[in-house]
Scaffold this active site. Structure first.
Site, PDB file in Angstrom:
ATOM      1  N   SER A   4       0.813  -1.224   0.000  1.00 19.93           N
ATOM      2  CA  SER A   4       0.000   0.000   0.000  1.00 19.93           C
ATOM      3  C   SER A   4       0.841   1.266   0.000  1.00 19.93           C
ATOM      4  O   SER A   4       1.996   1.265   0.456  1.00 19.93           O
ATOM      5  CB  SER A   4      -0.903   0.012   1.234  1.00 19.93           C
ATOM      6  OG  SER A   4      -1.740  -1.111   1.222  1.00 19.93           O
TER       7      SER A   4
HETATM    8  N1  SAH Z   1       0.008  -5.320   3.884  1.00 18.62           N
HETATM    9  C1  SAH Z   1       0.793  -5.695   2.747  1.00 18.62           C
HETATM   10  C2  SAH Z   1       0.189  -5.349   1.409  1.00 18.62           C
HETATM   11  C3  SAH Z   1      -1.105  -6.043   1.138  1.00 18.62           C
HETATM   12  S1  SAH Z   1      -1.486  -6.378  -0.532  1.00 18.62           S
HETATM   13  C4  SAH Z   1       2.214  -5.150   2.819  1.00 18.62           C
HETATM   14  O1  SAH Z   1       2.604  -4.599   3.846  1.00 18.62           O
HETATM   15  O2  SAH Z   1       2.940  -5.320   1.829  1.00 18.62           O
HETATM   16  C5  SAH Z   1      -2.762  -7.509  -0.177  1.00 18.62           C
HETATM   17  C6  SAH Z   1      -2.282  -8.904   0.129  1.00 18.62           C
HETATM   18  O3  SAH Z   1      -3.408  -9.635   0.579  1.00 18.62           O
HETATM   19  C7  SAH Z   1      -1.735  -9.652  -1.079  1.00 18.62           C
HETATM   20  O4  SAH Z   1      -0.423 -10.041  -0.814  1.00 18.62           O
HETATM   21  C8  SAH Z   1      -2.680 -10.853  -1.197  1.00 18.62           C
HETATM   22  O5  SAH Z   1      -2.035 -12.033  -1.623  1.00 18.62           O
HETATM   23  C9  SAH Z   1      -3.199 -10.990   0.211  1.00 18.62           C
HETATM   24  N2  SAH Z   1      -4.471 -11.698   0.389  1.00 18.62           N
HETATM   25  C10 SAH Z   1      -5.577 -11.662  -0.391  1.00 18.62           C
HETATM   26  N3  SAH Z   1      -6.546 -12.444   0.143  1.00 18.62           N
HETATM   27  C11 SAH Z   1      -6.045 -12.980   1.287  1.00 18.62           C
HETATM   28  C12 SAH Z   1      -6.551 -13.873   2.276  1.00 18.62           C
HETATM   29  N4  SAH Z   1      -7.793 -14.380   2.218  1.00 18.62           N
HETATM   30  N5  SAH Z   1      -5.747 -14.192   3.310  1.00 18.62           N
HETATM   31  C13 SAH Z   1      -4.489 -13.710   3.405  1.00 18.62           C
HETATM   32  N6  SAH Z   1      -3.950 -12.871   2.489  1.00 18.62           N
HETATM   33  C14 SAH Z   1      -4.719 -12.511   1.447  1.00 18.62           C
END
Ligand code: SAH
Length: 227
Positions: free
Chosen positions: A63
């Protein structure tokens, strides 16, 4: 001559303080401490303090910095909190939360659990956090975070960093009374409302919309795909 990453970092955080996005010094201090450049792919290193999302591979992004600040404020993170993050990505945001809930110089020790559904990213997040000495304050889990992580519940704050069709019941149930769920709710490919749900009692919740945001889709049982 290009400004050093350190200078760019101070500038972007100062701007967010002046804009009122960062409200508390502990949030500014946490963002100042964590080196975003160490979490993102080498090719984006020079852009580490551009306030926009950055690709981290596998079609995912970490993000923008203002979004990280906004989520820390919306979740009202403070020293001692136990936090669950859904969507661990590259591990950067988990490190920022850890600097707030378990500052190294403080006797108050909170903890961060972060769940990532893509195995390769979970591994990368853990490597990044290990290299920077965060693994005493952050636990990385590979799995479907839309189900929460009941093993360590209840939580003071649960932060979902992916766009969700609604507030998953298991996440609401894993909040402490007084706990906050911060979650982008809305369309997976367009815009979502950053929503804060506070647990008032066993069965009562209060919901507030804070404004528009854009996140990658939440997968899994309570997300947009059933994987
Ligand atoms: N907080 C992260 C960025 C998030 S991007 C950082 O610091 O980099 C969103 C992430 O959510 C992606 O990596 C994606 O693979 C993950 N994601 C999507 N659905 C999910 C789920 N049900 N459980 C865990 N992770 C998930």
């Amino acid at each position: 001559m290009p400004k050093s990453l350190e200078e760019q970092k101070r500038r972007v955080i100062q701007n967010l303080v002046e804009a009122g996005v960062i409200k508390r010094k502990m949030v500014a201090d946490a963002l100042l401490k964590v080196p975003r450049e160490e979490f993102i792919p080498e090719a984006y290193r020079d852009s580490a303090y551009v306030d926009s999302p950055i690709p981290i591979g596998y079609g995912q992004t970490t993000s923008a910095i203002h979004m990280v600040a906004w989520m820390c404020e919306a979740a009202e993170l403070k020293p001692g909190d136990k936090v669950l993050e859904i969507g661990g990505g590259c591990g950067y945001m988990a490190a920022v939360y850890a600097e707030i809930v378990a500052p190294p110089e403080s006797a108050v020790k909170g903890h961060v659990y972060t769940i990532e559904i893509i195995g390769e990213l979970a591994k990368k997040a853990e490597e990044n956090l290990k290299k920077l000495g965060y693994l005493d304050r952050v636990t990385v889990i590979h799995g479907d975070g839309s189900l929460g992580f009941p093993q360590a519940a209840p939580y003071d704050a649960i932060i979902v960093t992916a766009a969700s069709p609604g507030a998953p019941k298991p996440l609401k149930e894993q909040l402490k009374i007084g706990g906050r769920l911060v979650i982008p709710i809305g369309s997976p490919y367009y815009i979502q409302e950053l929503t804060v749900i506070t647990r008032l009692s066993k069965d009562e919740y209060e919901e507030r919309g804070l404004g528009g945001c854009v996140f990658v889709p939440l997968r899994g049982r309570h997300g947009w795909t059933r994987d």
